[in-house]
Design an enzyme around this catalytic site. Structure first.
Site, mmCIF file in Angstrom:
data_model
loop_
_atom_site.group_PDB
_atom_site.id
_atom_site.type_symbol
_atom_site.label_atom_id
_atom_site.label_comp_id
_atom_site.label_asym_id
_atom_site.label_seq_id
_atom_site.Cartn_x
_atom_site.Cartn_y
_atom_site.Cartn_z
ATOM 1 N N GLY A 41 -14.136 -0.078 -1.018
ATOM 2 C CA GLY A 41 -13.358 -1.297 -1.165
ATOM 3 C C GLY A 41 -13.463 -2.250 -0.003
ATOM 4 N N SER B 182 -13.313 4.800 -11.443
ATOM 5 C CA SER B 182 -12.051 4.466 -10.763
ATOM 6 C C SER B 182 -12.262 3.584 -9.541
ATOM 7 C CB SER B 182 -11.324 5.752 -10.343
ATOM 8 O OG SER B 182 -12.111 6.503 -9.427
ATOM 9 N N LEU C 217 -14.137 0.801 -9.563
ATOM 10 C CA LEU C 217 -14.601 -0.534 -9.929
ATOM 11 C C LEU C 217 -13.548 -1.624 -9.817
ATOM 12 C CD1 LEU C 217 -16.877 0.369 -12.969
ATOM 13 C CD2 LEU C 217 -17.487 0.145 -10.566
ATOM 14 N N ASP D 90 -11.864 5.471 4.991
ATOM 15 C CA ASP D 90 -10.458 5.556 4.595
ATOM 16 C C ASP D 90 -9.774 6.839 5.051
ATOM 17 O OD1 ASP D 90 -11.715 7.357 2.972
ATOM 18 O OD2 ASP D 90 -10.993 6.539 1.072
ATOM 19 N N CYS E 32 -5.904 6.695 -1.453
ATOM 20 C CA CYS E 32 -5.752 5.702 -2.518
ATOM 21 C C CYS E 32 -5.445 6.377 -3.845
ATOM 22 C CB CYS E 32 -7.019 4.867 -2.645
ATOM 23 S SG CYS E 32 -7.314 3.763 -1.245
ATOM 24 N N CYS F 199 1.880 19.178 -10.037
ATOM 25 C CA CYS F 199 1.627 17.928 -9.308
ATOM 26 C C CYS F 199 0.312 17.354 -9.817
ATOM 27 C CB CYS F 199 1.597 18.158 -7.796
ATOM 28 S SG CYS F 199 0.212 19.186 -7.233
#
Length: 488
Positions: A102, A130, A132, A191, A257, A441
Site C-alpha cells: 500500500g 485482498s 487490491l 508494515d 491490516c 477468533c
C-alpha cells in the site's frame, strides 16, 4: 467434499502458477520486441540518411537531457525548486523501495513519474485479491504474480525511461548490505516493527537517508531518518529509527491490516508523501553525482495524519540523535559483520517469535468437530464466544455465537481484580454450570489466550467443564465447513 475442495485448491494454485509463467513470458517478449524495434529504427534512420543525404550527418544533441525527457518532465523542470539541476540529480539517483504494498505502490509510481534514474523494489510476496483496494499498482489480472514484478510492470508503463531492478525476496540481515549498498536513498514501505529496525540499522551502517512511513485503520505517520546520513557517533547526523523508538511496541499491541483494517486512501496519502520527501532530498543533493548534503538540513519531525480529524495533519518536532542510541551513537557496537552473521535477532527483539501456542491438543477442537455439535446435537447446551472485533463479527459469524471482542477482554482483565465480576460479563446466567464453552477468533491465536484466561478465573470448574477453542478460527471454518462464508 474435502477431496473436491482440495482438488479445487490445487487447480487454483496451478492456474496461478501458469498465469505467472505466462506473464513472465510476456514481459520477456515485450523486452525482446522493444529491442528489435529500436534496432530496426536505428537501421532505418541510418539507411535513410545515407541515401537521401550521403554527405550530411545528424546534428549532435548538445543538451543534458534527451528530447523525450524534456517533454516528459517539462512540468516539473520549470519549477524553481527543481529546474534542470534538480532533474539531473533525479536522473542520477538510485532509490530503493522496501515493500511493494500500500505504501510502496504510490511511492514507486510518483518516483518513476518524476524520473529517478534507477528504481529498485524489494518484496517476497505475491499479489492477493485482498491487496487490491489499496495497493493500486496491482490488478485483478496479476493476482498470484510476484508483487515486485507487478509493481515494476505498472511503473514501466508510466515511464519506460527509468531503469528498474527487481529484488524478489524479503530484506534480511544477510542480504541487506548487498541490496541497500547499491542505492542512494531508501523508502521503508513495510508494515512490521522487525522490518523497520532492520532497515534503519542497515541505513545507518551504509550511511543512507531513510524515508519511513506507516498506516493503520485511518491514521498514518511519516518521518525522514538518518538525514543527513553521517557516520556513527557524529552529532551532525539525523536520528535513526532507534533514536525515536528505542524499544519496540509490546508484541500483543502490534495490529496488522488484516486484524485492524486499513482505509485505502490513508495508506495512499502516506506513500505519496514518502515520494515527495524522497524527491525533496534528491533535488537538494542526494545522488550518485553529488558528494554534498544540504547546508541547512530541516530539523527532524514526525508527521501524523488522521483521516477522521478536523485537522488531519500534525507535526511533532523530534530530537536529534540520542547520545546512547544502540545503532548510531558513539558507543554503538552495531557493525556490518555483526549484521551479516545474524547476531541481531530482530524477531526476538520485537517479541514476535512464533504463533500463539499455549493450549494442549485436548483443549482444542477442530472446526469440523464443532460443526458436528451444531448439526448432530442441536439441543446441546453450550456457549460459543467469538472474540473477533465487532466489525469482523458483523460481516459474518457462526449462528448462536456471542461477540466479546478480544480488546474488551484485554482491557477488562488488566483493570479488574474481581474474577466473579469478570466472568459475569462473559457468561450468560442461563448457561448451565457444566455446559462447555468454546472460543473462536479469526485464525486461532486470540482464542487461545482468551481460553487460557477463562480457565485462570475458574470457569472450567476445576476441570469439570470443558473450556477450549476452535483450532484455526474462522479461517478453518471457511475452509472446512462453510466455503460461502466471507472471511476478512
Amino acid at each position: 467434499m474435502d477431496s473436491i475442495t482440495d482438488k479445487a485448491e490445487q487447480l487454483r494454485h496451478k492456474i496461478s502458477q501458469a498465469e505467472k509463467e505466462l506473464q513472465d513470458l510476456r514481459m520477456q517478449l515485450e523486452e525482446l520486441e522493444s529491442t528489435t524495434r529500436n534496432l530496426n529504427t536505428n537501421q532505418q534512420l541510418g539507411s535513410t540518411s545515407e541515401s537521401a543525404h550521403p554527405t550530411d550527418t545528424i546534428p549532435e544533441w548538445k543538451w543534458p537531457l534527451s528530447e523525450e525527457e524534456y517533454s516528459r518532465y517539462g512540468r516539473q523542470l520549470i519549477l524553481p525548486t527543481v529546474g534542470i539541476n534538480g532533474q539531473l540529480h533525479l536522473k542520477s539517483a538510485a532509490v530503493l523501495i522496501v515493500g511493494a504494498g500500500g505504501l510502496g505502490c504510490p511511492a514507486a509510481a510518483y518516483l518513476a513519474g518524476a524520473g529517478v534514474g534507477t528504481l529498485g523494489v524489494v518484496d517476497g510476496d505475491t499479489v492477493e485479491v485482498s491487496n487490491l483496494h489499496r495497493q493500486i499498482a496491482h490488478s485483478t489480472q496479476r493476482v498470484g504474480m510476484m508483487k515486485v514484478d507487478s509493481l515494476i510492470e505498472y511503473c514501466r508503463g508510466l515511464n519506460p525511461v527509468v531503469s528498474y531492478v527487481a529484488h524478489r525476496e524479503h530484506l534480511t540481515p544477510q542480504n541487506s548490505e548487498a541490496i541497500v549498498s547499491e542505492y542512494d536513498l531508501v523508502l521503508d514501505c513495510t508494515d512490521h516493527p522487525t522490518s523497520r529496525y532492520l532497515i534503519s540499522d542497515i541505513c545507518v551502517l551504509l550511511r543512507k537517508p531513510l524515508v519511513s512511513a506507516s498506516a493503520l485503520r485511518t491514521d498514518g505517520q511519516l518521518i525522514v531518518l538518518n538525514s543527513p546520513p553521517t557516520a556513527q557517533g557524529s552529532t551532525e547526523g539525523g536520528p535513526c529509527y532507534r533514536c525515536i523508538f528505542p524499544k519496540p511496541p509490546p508484541a500483543e499491541s502490534v495490529v496488522s491490516c488484516g486484524e485492524g483494517g486499513i482505509l485505502g486512501p490513508v495508506v495512499g496519502v502516506m506513500g505519496v508523501l514518502q515520494a515527495l520527501e524522497a524527491i525533496k532530498l534528491i533535488v537538494t543533493g542526494v545522488g550518485k553525482d553529488s558528494n554534498s548534503t544540504p547546508k541547512d538540513p530541516i530539523a527532524p519531525s514526525l508527521l501524523l495524519f488522521s483521516a477522521t480529524s478536523t485537522t488531519p495533519f500534525r507535526s511533532i518536532r523530534m530530537r536529534s540523535r540520542r547520545p546512547n542510541c544502540f545503532a548510531c551513537s558513539t558507543g554503538s557496537t552495531l557493525t556490518l559483520k555483526e549484521l551479516r552473521a545474524g547476531s541481531l535477532d530482530y524477531v526476538q527483539f520485537c517479541g514476535v517469535a512464533k504463533p500463539v501456542d499455549v493450549l494442549k491438543p485436548e483443549e482444542r477442537v477442530s472446526a469440523k468437530e464443532y460443526n458436528d455439535i451444531l448439526t448432530k446435537q442441536p439441543d446441546k447446551d453450550h456457549l460459543l464466544l467469538d472474540v473477533r472485533e465487532k466489525e469482523h463479527f458483523e460481516i459474518a459469524s457462526i449462528p448462536g455465537a456471542i461477540n466479546v471482542p478480544f480488546s474488551t477482554i484485554q482491557t477488562r482483565s488488566k483493570t479488574s481484580t474481581d474474577d466473579d465480576s469478570l466472568a459475569s460479563e462473559y457468561i450468560p446466567k442461563s448457561l448451565s454450570a457444566h455446559a462447555p464453552i468454546y472460543v473462536i477468533c479469526r485464525v486461532g491465536n486470540d482464542s487461545q489466550l482468551v481460553t487460557k484466561r477463562l480457565k485462570e478465573i475458574g470457569l472450567d470448574a476445576n476441570g469439570e467443564r470443558f473450556v477450549g477453542d476452535i483450532e484455526g478460527g474462522m479461517l478453518a471454518w471457511k475452509r472446512h465447513v462453510d466455503q460461502t462464508m466471507p472471511f476478512t
